[in-house]
Design a protein around this motif. Sequence first.
Motif, mmCIF file in Angstrom:
data_model
loop_
_atom_site.group_PDB
_atom_site.id
_atom_site.type_symbol
_atom_site.label_atom_id
_atom_site.label_comp_id
_atom_site.label_asym_id
_atom_site.label_seq_id
_atom_site.Cartn_x
_atom_site.Cartn_y
_atom_site.Cartn_z
ATOM 1 N N UNK A 16 0.814 -1.213 0.000
ATOM 2 C CA UNK A 16 0.000 0.000 0.000
ATOM 3 C C UNK A 16 0.846 1.261 0.000
ATOM 4 N N UNK A 17 1.919 1.257 0.799
ATOM 5 C CA UNK A 17 2.808 2.421 0.833
ATOM 6 C C UNK A 17 3.466 2.648 -0.526
ATOM 7 N N UNK A 18 3.949 1.569 -1.145
ATOM 8 C CA UNK A 18 4.583 1.701 -2.458
ATOM 9 C C UNK A 18 3.591 2.175 -3.517
ATOM 10 N N UNK A 19 2.371 1.609 -3.491
ATOM 11 C CA UNK A 19 1.349 2.085 -4.435
ATOM 12 C C UNK A 19 1.056 3.565 -4.207
ATOM 13 N N UNK A 20 0.972 3.986 -2.948
ATOM 14 C CA UNK A 20 0.685 5.377 -2.643
ATOM 15 C C UNK A 20 1.763 6.326 -3.140
ATOM 16 N N UNK A 21 3.033 5.946 -2.936
ATOM 17 C CA UNK A 21 4.130 6.783 -3.429
ATOM 18 C C UNK A 21 4.072 6.870 -4.951
ATOM 19 N N UNK A 22 3.864 5.726 -5.606
ATOM 20 C CA UNK A 22 3.810 5.712 -7.069
ATOM 21 C C UNK A 22 2.649 6.510 -7.629
ATOM 22 N N UNK A 23 1.446 6.254 -7.117
ATOM 23 C CA UNK A 23 0.282 6.988 -7.619
ATOM 24 C C UNK A 23 0.349 8.464 -7.247
ATOM 25 N N UNK A 24 0.838 8.780 -6.035
ATOM 26 C CA UNK A 24 1.000 10.174 -5.649
ATOM 27 C C UNK A 24 1.960 10.905 -6.571
ATOM 28 N N UNK A 25 3.048 10.232 -6.937
ATOM 29 C CA UNK A 25 3.993 10.821 -7.884
ATOM 30 C C UNK A 25 3.378 11.024 -9.251
ATOM 31 N N UNK A 97 -5.697 -1.457 2.843
ATOM 32 C CA UNK A 97 -4.967 -1.178 1.604
ATOM 33 C C UNK A 97 -5.088 0.285 1.187
ATOM 34 N N UNK A 98 -6.301 0.813 1.159
ATOM 35 C CA UNK A 98 -6.495 2.216 0.760
ATOM 36 C C UNK A 98 -5.821 3.141 1.776
ATOM 37 N N UNK A 99 -5.892 2.778 3.057
ATOM 38 C CA UNK A 99 -5.187 3.556 4.068
ATOM 39 C C UNK A 99 -3.689 3.592 3.811
ATOM 40 N N UNK A 100 -3.122 2.454 3.445
ATOM 41 C CA UNK A 100 -1.701 2.408 3.109
ATOM 42 C C UNK A 100 -1.369 3.261 1.899
ATOM 43 N N UNK A 105 0.961 8.171 -0.321
ATOM 44 C CA UNK A 105 0.816 9.411 -1.093
ATOM 45 C C UNK A 105 1.166 10.606 -0.207
ATOM 46 N N UNK A 106 0.689 10.600 1.014
ATOM 47 C CA UNK A 106 1.000 11.691 1.932
ATOM 48 C C UNK A 106 2.493 11.780 2.220
ATOM 49 N N UNK A 144 0.368 16.065 4.812
ATOM 50 C CA UNK A 144 0.196 15.662 6.213
ATOM 51 C C UNK A 144 -1.214 15.130 6.445
ATOM 52 N N UNK A 145 -2.226 15.776 5.858
ATOM 53 C CA UNK A 145 -3.610 15.323 6.007
ATOM 54 C C UNK A 145 -3.800 13.939 5.383
ATOM 55 N N UNK A 146 -3.228 13.727 4.191
ATOM 56 C CA UNK A 146 -3.305 12.404 3.553
ATOM 57 C C UNK A 146 -2.639 11.342 4.415
ATOM 58 N N UNK A 147 -1.451 11.656 4.939
ATOM 59 C CA UNK A 147 -0.719 10.692 5.756
ATOM 60 C C UNK A 147 -1.493 10.346 7.027
ATOM 61 N N UNK A 148 -2.051 11.343 7.696
ATOM 62 C CA UNK A 148 -2.813 11.080 8.920
ATOM 63 C C UNK A 148 -4.079 10.283 8.637
#
Length: 170
Positions: A16-25, A97-100, A105-106, A144-148
């Motif tokens: 989830x973290x890797x997907x978030x970094x990729x999609x956020x980028x 998963x979505x939380x990750x 992304x955050x 920060x809001x996304x991460x929290x």
Amino acid sequence: MSSQAEHRQPPSRLPGLLYGVGFGGFVDGIVLHQILQWHHMVSDVEGRSPTTLAGLEANTLADGLFHVATWVFLLAASLVTLSQWRAGRLAPTWSFHVGGMLLGWGLFNLAEGLVNHQLLGVHHVRDDLGSPLSWDLGFLAFGAALALAGWALQRRGARRIAALPDPARA
């Protein structure tokens, strides 16, 4: 089948973290760089202004390399997901998963905003403005809001996974 083999490990937070970094980028690169054209990767570097042909070429190359990096994060997320699925780990709940992904992304926004906008100063959210600090701070606040929100959502999902019955204890 032994009780140890029946016990399945909970899902990992890494995909989830890797997907978030990729999609956020990708959101950053596609929306802010290409669609809105507010900045490019090195648009605030001396001699790299996108208002000249040489500067636009340098920024287009840097943007492309940035997109390759975000694509690598998505590839890594897919490979880790497949590896864990093949190892028999439990599937994540949607909230886990979505939380990750939101957390990833955050974290991407926080790292991008602190490193590229503040420390290196290679670009700002709005390079087309005279005073971009408020946009940069908004970008950090959104990260920060996304991460929290992602952290809270993933914790909820982790509690639901922990509450599932364990066949090894039956």
